[in-house]
Scaffold this motif. Structure first.
Motif, short mmCIF file in Angstrom:
data_model
loop_
_atom_site.label_atom_id
_atom_site.label_comp_id
_atom_site.label_asym_id
_atom_site.label_seq_id
_atom_site.Cartn_x
_atom_site.Cartn_y
_atom_site.Cartn_z
N ILE A 55 -31.86 24.79 -27.51
CA ILE A 55 -31.84 26.02 -28.29
C ILE A 55 -32.16 25.72 -29.75
N VAL A 56 -31.51 24.71 -30.33
CA VAL A 56 -31.80 24.40 -31.74
C VAL A 56 -33.20 23.80 -31.87
N ALA A 57 -33.65 23.04 -30.87
CA ALA A 57 -35.00 22.49 -30.92
C ALA A 57 -36.05 23.61 -30.91
N ALA A 58 -35.75 24.68 -30.19
CA ALA A 58 -36.68 25.81 -30.13
C ALA A 58 -36.87 26.48 -31.49
N HIS A 59 -35.96 26.22 -32.43
CA HIS A 59 -36.10 26.73 -33.80
C HIS A 59 -37.13 25.92 -34.61
N ILE A 115 -36.38 22.76 -35.55
CA ILE A 115 -35.50 22.01 -36.44
C ILE A 115 -36.09 20.62 -36.72
N PRO A 116 -35.91 20.08 -37.94
CA PRO A 116 -36.45 18.74 -38.22
C PRO A 116 -35.91 17.65 -37.31
N TYR A 117 -34.62 17.73 -36.98
CA TYR A 117 -34.04 16.69 -36.12
C TYR A 117 -32.85 17.24 -35.35
N ALA A 118 -32.81 16.94 -34.06
CA ALA A 118 -31.67 17.26 -33.21
C ALA A 118 -31.46 16.11 -32.24
N ALA A 119 -30.21 15.91 -31.85
CA ALA A 119 -29.91 14.82 -30.93
C ALA A 119 -28.68 15.15 -30.11
N THR A 120 -28.57 14.52 -28.96
CA THR A 120 -27.35 14.55 -28.17
C THR A 120 -26.74 13.15 -28.19
N ALA A 121 -25.43 13.09 -28.01
CA ALA A 121 -24.73 11.81 -28.06
C ALA A 121 -23.47 11.90 -27.23
N SER A 122 -22.76 10.79 -27.12
CA SER A 122 -21.49 10.74 -26.41
C SER A 122 -20.62 9.69 -27.07
N ILE A 123 -19.31 9.96 -27.17
CA ILE A 123 -18.43 8.93 -27.72
C ILE A 123 -18.28 7.76 -26.76
N GLY A 124 -18.81 7.91 -25.55
CA GLY A 124 -18.84 6.78 -24.62
C GLY A 124 -19.92 5.77 -24.97
N TYR A 125 -20.86 6.18 -25.81
CA TYR A 125 -21.93 5.29 -26.29
C TYR A 125 -21.97 5.38 -27.81
N LEU A 126 -20.97 4.79 -28.44
CA LEU A 126 -20.82 4.91 -29.88
C LEU A 126 -21.98 4.31 -30.69
#
Length: 302
Positions: free
Chosen positions: A170-174, A176-187
């Motif tokens: 959704i934010v990428a569809a705007h 946006i200069p940069y978006a990412a997904t992450a997890s605290i399981g992969y710090l």
């Protein structure tokens, strides 16, 4: 020098908070602020992290921090950044930390507006997949099948019937200069993405999975391992969007068992075999779309 546990700042910008044992959200805030440093200015809406971090006189932030309205995280970030620049202050990072409800439901309008203006802010959603602070109610980021107080499990309706909203796309569809997904399981991956985002001008968005032992029904010492397992079984994707391109940060060589992941959490204990198969089919369809549309970086994560 690469950013890792050995090179990360030893100062603690988020300490002495009152979060529940094993809180994934507090770990996400702590690590992000250690990466950003003392010149970060944090905005937190009404939610878990403001509730546990602003207990006067035991305020828990080593950097400037303020509570915003539930809907206004992104707009307050905009105002803070504009105000500091008006005073000639440029060496700062305005960063917001909002939960899934405060991002995908209540705060999405202000976030969309900030992206549209391309304000120079960093917005981090710590996603524990429900309104945990007020009693574990469903948000639009609650996954299919999960039991919450507003999506109970009965004979005919077994938990949440709706799929998890895809805030990353959704934010990428705007644009946006940069978006990412992450997890605290992969710090290490999360730290790299926060550091990279801090060097980009314009609006940045990071969506980090941060399990809640209370709401998920897991032991308090399994927060990080379950946050890793959701990635390994393919139900959460680590990816980036930049310069109009989607990039896969990590692809498991072989998915771990989805059933094992679900059975470890009491919020999914009611699911039947057919429900699990629905979840697996949805995962496979998502990864097929990724195969067609994402560049595969194949990073080695630890």
């Amino acid at each position: 020098m690469s950013l890792n546990a050995a090179t990360l700042d030893r100062d603690e910008p988020f300490y002495g908070h009152k979060a529940c044992a094993g809180c994934g959200g507090s770990l996400a805030v702590r690590i992000a602020l250690k990466v950003l440093g003392e010149r970060a200015v944090a905005v937190l809406p009404a939610g878990c992290m403001s509730a546990v971090g602003f207990n006067f006189p035991q305020l828990c932030f080593g950097c400037n921090a303020i509570i915003s309205t539930f809907a206004g995280t992104a707009s307050m970030l905009t105002g803070i950044a504009a105000g500091l620049r008006a005073q000639g202050i440029t060496d700062f990072q305005a960063v917001g930390f909002a939960g899934d409800g405060g991002t995908a439901d209540i705060g999405i309008q202000a976030l969309s507006g900030a992206i549209d203006r391309n304000d120079d802010i960093l917005y981090i959603c710590y996603d524990n997949e429900a309104y945990m602070n007020t009693g574990i109610q469903k948000s639009s980021l609650t996954p299919f099948g999960a039991r919450t107080t507003t999506t109970p499990a009965g004979k005919n309706v077994r938990g949440n019937l709706r799929p998890k909203k895809n805030m990353f796309e959704i934010v990428a569809a705007h644009g946006i200069p940069y978006a990412a997904t992450a997890s605290i399981g992969y710090l290490p991956d999360f730290m790299r993405k926060v550091e990279h985002a801090s060097k980009i001008r314009g609006t940045k968005y990071i969506h980090v999975i941060a399990p809640c032992p209370t709401g998920w029904g897991i032991p308090t010492d399994e927060t990080v391992s379950i946050a890793k397992e959701v990635v390994d079984c393919g139900l959460w994707v680590l990816a980036e969007y930049e310069n109009g391109n989607f990039t896969l940060s990590y692809r498991p060589k072989e998915f771990s068992d989805v059933r094992s992941y679900l059975k470890k959490q009491s919020r999914f204990s009611h699911l039947r075999d057919g429900d699990v198969e629905t979840i697996i089919r949805s995962r496979d369809a998502k990864w097929e779309a990724i195969r067609k549309n994402f560049t595969n970086r194949q990073e080695v994560l630890s």
